[in-house]
Design a protein around this motif. Structure first.
Motif, PDB file in Angstrom:
ATOM      1  N   LYS A 115      36.569  51.878  52.497  1.00 34.01           N
ATOM      2  CA  LYS A 115      37.118  51.304  51.269  1.00 34.01           C
ATOM      3  C   LYS A 115      36.363  50.021  50.929  1.00 34.01           C
ATOM      4  CE  LYS A 115      41.285  49.365  49.149  1.00 34.01           C
ATOM      5  NZ  LYS A 115      42.659  48.877  49.370  1.00 34.01           N
ATOM      6  N   ILE A 116      35.854  49.957  49.709  1.00 35.75           N
ATOM      7  CA  ILE A 116      35.144  48.762  49.237  1.00 35.75           C
ATOM      8  C   ILE A 116      35.920  48.188  48.062  1.00 35.75           C
ATOM      9  CG2 ILE A 116      33.028  47.888  48.167  1.00 35.75           C
ATOM     10  CD1 ILE A 116      31.517  50.130  49.641  1.00 35.75           C
ATOM     11  N   THR A 117      36.143  46.892  48.090  1.00 39.00           N
ATOM     12  CA  THR A 117      36.836  46.203  47.000  1.00 39.00           C
ATOM     13  C   THR A 117      35.821  45.439  46.165  1.00 39.00           C
ATOM     14  OG1 THR A 117      38.849  45.914  48.323  1.00 39.00           O
ATOM     15  CG2 THR A 117      38.566  44.441  46.416  1.00 39.00           C
ATOM     16  N   ILE A 118      35.859  45.653  44.863  1.00 39.68           N
ATOM     17  CA  ILE A 118      35.035  44.871  43.943  1.00 39.68           C
ATOM     18  C   ILE A 118      35.955  43.900  43.215  1.00 39.68           C
ATOM     19  CG2 ILE A 118      33.395  44.908  42.038  1.00 39.68           C
ATOM     20  CD1 ILE A 118      32.400  46.373  44.525  1.00 39.68           C
ATOM     21  N   TYR A 119      35.701  42.614  43.371  1.00 40.96           N
ATOM     22  CA  TYR A 119      36.474  41.622  42.617  1.00 40.96           C
ATOM     23  C   TYR A 119      35.518  40.930  41.660  1.00 40.96           C
ATOM     24  CZ  TYR A 119      34.864  37.991  45.949  1.00 40.96           C
ATOM     25  OH  TYR A 119      34.107  37.143  46.723  1.00 40.96           O
ATOM     26  N   ASP A 120      35.826  41.045  40.391  1.00 40.87           N
ATOM     27  CA  ASP A 120      34.901  40.558  39.372  1.00 40.87           C
ATOM     28  C   ASP A 120      35.232  39.132  38.954  1.00 40.87           C
ATOM     29  OD1 ASP A 120      32.691  41.502  37.383  1.00 40.87           O
ATOM     30  OD2 ASP A 120      34.128  40.343  36.209  1.00 40.87           O
ATOM     31  N   THR A 121      34.210  38.294  38.912  1.00 45.30           N
ATOM     32  CA  THR A 121      34.397  36.883  38.588  1.00 45.30           C
ATOM     33  C   THR A 121      33.703  36.470  37.293  1.00 45.30           C
ATOM     34  OG1 THR A 121      34.236  34.631  39.505  1.00 45.30           O
ATOM     35  CG2 THR A 121      32.464  36.169  40.074  1.00 45.30           C
TER      36      THR A 121
ATOM     37  N   THR B 234      47.364  32.751  32.948  1.00 45.96           N
ATOM     38  CA  THR B 234      48.753  33.212  32.844  1.00 45.96           C
ATOM     39  C   THR B 234      48.860  34.447  31.955  1.00 45.96           C
ATOM     40  OG1 THR B 234      49.537  30.934  33.102  1.00 45.96           O
ATOM     41  CG2 THR B 234      51.102  32.526  32.219  1.00 45.96           C
ATOM     42  N   THR B 235      48.169  34.414  30.839  1.00 42.99           N
ATOM     43  CA  THR B 235      48.200  35.544  29.896  1.00 42.99           C
ATOM     44  C   THR B 235      47.675  36.811  30.552  1.00 42.99           C
ATOM     45  OG1 THR B 235      47.901  34.043  28.017  1.00 42.99           O
ATOM     46  CG2 THR B 235      47.370  36.365  27.653  1.00 42.99           C
ATOM     47  N   ILE B 236      46.565  36.689  31.263  1.00 41.59           N
ATOM     48  CA  ILE B 236      45.979  37.858  31.934  1.00 41.59           C
ATOM     49  C   ILE B 236      46.903  38.352  33.043  1.00 41.59           C
ATOM     50  CG2 ILE B 236      44.043  38.632  33.380  1.00 41.59           C
ATOM     51  CD1 ILE B 236      42.287  36.641  31.733  1.00 41.59           C
ATOM     52  N   ALA B 237      47.466  37.417  33.806  1.00 37.08           N
ATOM     53  CA  ALA B 237      48.363  37.791  34.906  1.00 37.08           C
ATOM     54  C   ALA B 237      49.601  38.517  34.406  1.00 37.08           C
ATOM     55  CB  ALA B 237      48.767  36.550  35.693  1.00 37.08           C
ATOM     56  N   ASN B 238      50.040  38.205  33.198  1.00 39.54           N
ATOM     57  CA  ASN B 238      51.265  38.798  32.637  1.00 39.54           C
ATOM     58  C   ASN B 238      50.991  39.987  31.714  1.00 39.54           C
ATOM     59  OD1 ASN B 238      52.951  36.963  33.963  1.00 39.54           O
ATOM     60  ND2 ASN B 238      52.791  35.454  32.314  1.00 39.54           N
ATOM     61  N   GLU B 239      49.729  40.429  31.679  1.00 34.24           N
ATOM     62  CA  GLU B 239      49.351  41.502  30.769  1.00 34.24           C
ATOM     63  C   GLU B 239      49.746  42.872  31.297  1.00 34.24           C
ATOM     64  OE1 GLU B 239      47.525  43.286  27.341  1.00 34.24           O
ATOM     65  OE2 GLU B 239      48.407  41.335  27.802  1.00 34.24           O
ATOM     66  N   GLY B 240      50.082  42.971  32.573  1.00 33.80           N
ATOM     67  CA  GLY B 240      50.445  44.274  33.141  1.00 33.80           C
ATOM     68  C   GLY B 240      49.254  45.150  33.462  1.00 33.80           C
ATOM     69  N   LEU B 241      48.128  44.544  33.782  1.00 33.87           N
ATOM     70  CA  LEU B 241      46.926  45.302  34.128  1.00 33.87           C
ATOM     71  C   LEU B 241      47.080  45.925  35.512  1.00 33.87           C
ATOM     72  CD1 LEU B 241      44.208  42.745  32.919  1.00 33.87           C
ATOM     73  CD2 LEU B 241      45.241  44.637  31.635  1.00 33.87           C
ATOM     74  N   ASP B 242      46.329  46.981  35.754  1.00 30.54           N
ATOM     75  CA  ASP B 242      46.358  47.620  37.075  1.00 30.54           C
ATOM     76  C   ASP B 242      45.631  46.784  38.116  1.00 30.54           C
ATOM     77  OD1 ASP B 242      47.814  49.856  36.238  1.00 30.54           O
ATOM     78  OD2 ASP B 242      46.006  50.894  35.562  1.00 30.54           O
TER      79      ASP B 242
ATOM     80  N   LEU C 161      41.059  37.675  27.619  1.00 27.10           N
ATOM     81  CA  LEU C 161      41.966  38.820  27.702  1.00 27.10           C
ATOM     82  C   LEU C 161      41.254  40.107  27.291  1.00 27.10           C
ATOM     83  CD1 LEU C 161      44.787  39.906  28.256  1.00 27.10           C
ATOM     84  CD2 LEU C 161      45.401  39.318  25.892  1.00 27.10           C
ATOM     85  N   LYS C 162      40.417  40.010  26.275  1.00 26.17           N
ATOM     86  CA  LYS C 162      39.667  41.182  25.809  1.00 26.17           C
ATOM     87  C   LYS C 162      38.754  41.716  26.921  1.00 26.17           C
ATOM     88  CE  LYS C 162      36.777  42.637  21.891  1.00 26.17           C
ATOM     89  NZ  LYS C 162      36.049  42.182  20.669  1.00 26.17           N
ATOM     90  N   ILE C 163      38.058  40.811  27.607  1.00 24.15           N
ATOM     91  CA  ILE C 163      37.180  41.220  28.708  1.00 24.15           C
ATOM     92  C   ILE C 163      38.002  41.767  29.866  1.00 24.15           C
ATOM     93  CG2 ILE C 163      35.527  40.391  30.445  1.00 24.15           C
ATOM     94  CD1 ILE C 163      34.581  38.328  28.323  1.00 24.15           C
ATOM     95  N   ALA C 164      39.118  41.111  30.174  1.00 20.64           N
ATOM     96  CA  ALA C 164      39.977  41.566  31.273  1.00 20.64           C
ATOM     97  C   ALA C 164      40.488  42.981  31.018  1.00 20.64           C
ATOM     98  CB  ALA C 164      41.141  40.598  31.460  1.00 20.64           C
TER      99      ALA C 164
ATOM    100  N   GLU D 210      39.077  37.961  39.035  1.00 19.86           N
ATOM    101  CA  GLU D 210      39.233  36.518  39.217  1.00 19.86           C
ATOM    102  C   GLU D 210      39.285  35.914  37.813  1.00 19.86           C
ATOM    103  OE1 GLU D 210      37.140  32.754  41.559  1.00 19.86           O
ATOM    104  OE2 GLU D 210      36.207  34.737  41.666  1.00 19.86           O
ATOM    105  N   ALA D 211      40.487  35.618  37.364  1.00 17.85           N
ATOM    106  CA  ALA D 211      40.718  35.335  35.947  1.00 17.85           C
ATOM    107  C   ALA D 211      40.313  33.931  35.519  1.00 17.85           C
ATOM    108  CB  ALA D 211      42.189  35.567  35.603  1.00 17.85           C
TER     109      ALA D 211
END
Length: 391
Positions: free
Chosen positions: A19-25, A74-82, A44-47, A59-60
């Motif tokens: 398993k490899i995790t990609i975290y985008d910054t 905060t907006t990105i964290a509350n957007e309900g993204l997977d 938000l659009k990019i997220a 990494e928001a």
């Protein structure tokens, strides 16, 4: 999936993590590119597009930087993204509390560990640095956050001290430790050695945050994964401070097609994502940028065009449609009859063999005079050879 890469790739016995995790910054390190500033709506659009790609973690931002930055995270964290949403924090209680206010899933907290950083930036000794880091990790874990600890300038840090920092981070409950190659100063062989040495000492996930100062961020990331790391930091288009970071699209496509590691990303959105980030950051993607550059699927040379028209994989390792890109035949000095005829067919114009040869000659002449052969110039050339017509 139509592609054709070297069969010798499979002749080498390589083992990647299961398993490899990609975290985008992109929204944090990418935005730290001098001159780049993203507002909440743009972040938000990019997220959302990163989430459409099915990225694992985003990494928001760095919420303590400003009120607008905190609002964005905060907006990105509350957007309900997977994707899981992370925030960057210094090893300070107030930074972590600000991240908690943003409702993020986790944090990346960091401190410089090299002698250079301890002496000239932080002005603390190793013991004090160790205590600062552990206090931060403990505070974040007490509040139920996913915690990644990043040793800034890790690749220029004394190995024994680095091991002690990561070992203690594990004891204090860190979920992941990051090797930050802060100035891109390590080699792939050095990364292989470093990760293997750390694996002897710690039992938590190791991540790689590679900068591209020497053009080796992608190679160092792959080398680290093969040595036992299992997470990688990326940015769209490879943007970031100085020479940038490991390119998201380059890493994913390299793992998928060169090494056969499929992480189930929705790669069809790559080109659209790349163009979006280019537009919103005002950072032009180089024409020859791997994977998403405009020249990657553009062909002019007559020999190449003839072959590509017959079978695209003769001069392309994979089809552009795979990532939402498209092929373009460019007319110019190196064009041959087949390329020009393809353009004429596209326009619905029939010409004789003699007219075709004359048009090819004029295309070459115009390009050598410095004119780019766009539709208007091509129209003029064709009219000069065969008279008026309707495009």
């Amino acid at each position: 999936m139509k592609h054709f890469v070297s069969p010798f790739n499979q002749a080498v016995d390589l083992k990647f993590p299961e398993k490899i995790t990609i975290y985008d910054t992109t929204l944090r390190d990418g935005e730290q590119t001098p001159g780049v500033c993203l507002r909440t709506a743009e972040k938000l659009k990019i997220a959302r597009k990163l989430d459409e790609l099915r990225i694992h973690q985003i990494e928001a931002g760095f919420p303590v930087v400003s009120n607008e930055e905190k609002r964005s995270v905060t907006t990105i964290a509350n957007e309900g993204l997977d994707a899981n949403i992370l925030a960057l924090c210094r090893t300070k209680k107030e930074d972590i509390d600000t991240a908690l206010d943003c409702n993020v899933d986790g944090i990346i907290t960091f401190l410089g560990t090299s002698a250079l950083h301890l002496k000239h930036k932080l002005k603390v000794n190793q013991e004090d640095a160790l205590n600062i880091c552990m206090n931060a990790i403990e505070h974040a874990k007490d509040h139920g956050l996913f915690v990644a600890f990043s040793a800034e300038d890790a690749t220029r840090t004394d190995l024994n001290f680095l091991k002690s920092v990561y070992k203690k981070a594990e004891v204090y409950g860190a979920d992941r430790v990051h090797i930050a190659d802060t100035v891109g100063a390590i080699s792939p062989q050095g990364m292989d050695y470093l990760v293997r040495e750390l694996k002897k000492e710690i039992n938590i996930e190791i991540a790689l945050h590679c900068h591209n100062d020497f053009g080796m961020a992608l190679t160092n990331s792959v080398a680290g994964l093969l040595a036992g790391a299992s997470a990688v930091s990326t940015t769209v288009n490879g943007i970031g401070e100085r020479a940038g970071n490991t390119s998201l699209e380059e890493l994913v496509m390299t793992l998928l097609l060169i090494y056969g590691v499929d992480m189930d990303f929705n790669i069809e959105v790559f080109y659209e994502l790349s163009q979006m980030v280019e537009e919103l950051t005002n950072m032009k993607v180089p024409e020859n940028k791997p994977i998403v550059g405009r020249n990657v699927f553009r062909h002019e040379s007559g020999i190449h065009v003839d072959a590509v028209i017959e079978e695209p994989l003769t001069y392309e390792p994979f089809l552009p449609e795979l990532i939402g890109h498209q092929r373009q035949i460019v007319l110019g000095k190196h064009s041959g009859c087949r390329a020009v005829k393809a353009k004429l067919d596209e326009c619905g114009i029939a010409v004789s063999k003699d007219e075709l040869c004359k048009i090819v000659g004029k295309v070459k002449e115009k390009r050598e005079e410095g004119k780019y052969i766009n539709d208007k110039v091509f129209n003029e050339i064709v009219r000069s050879v065969r008279g008026p017509f309707e495009f």
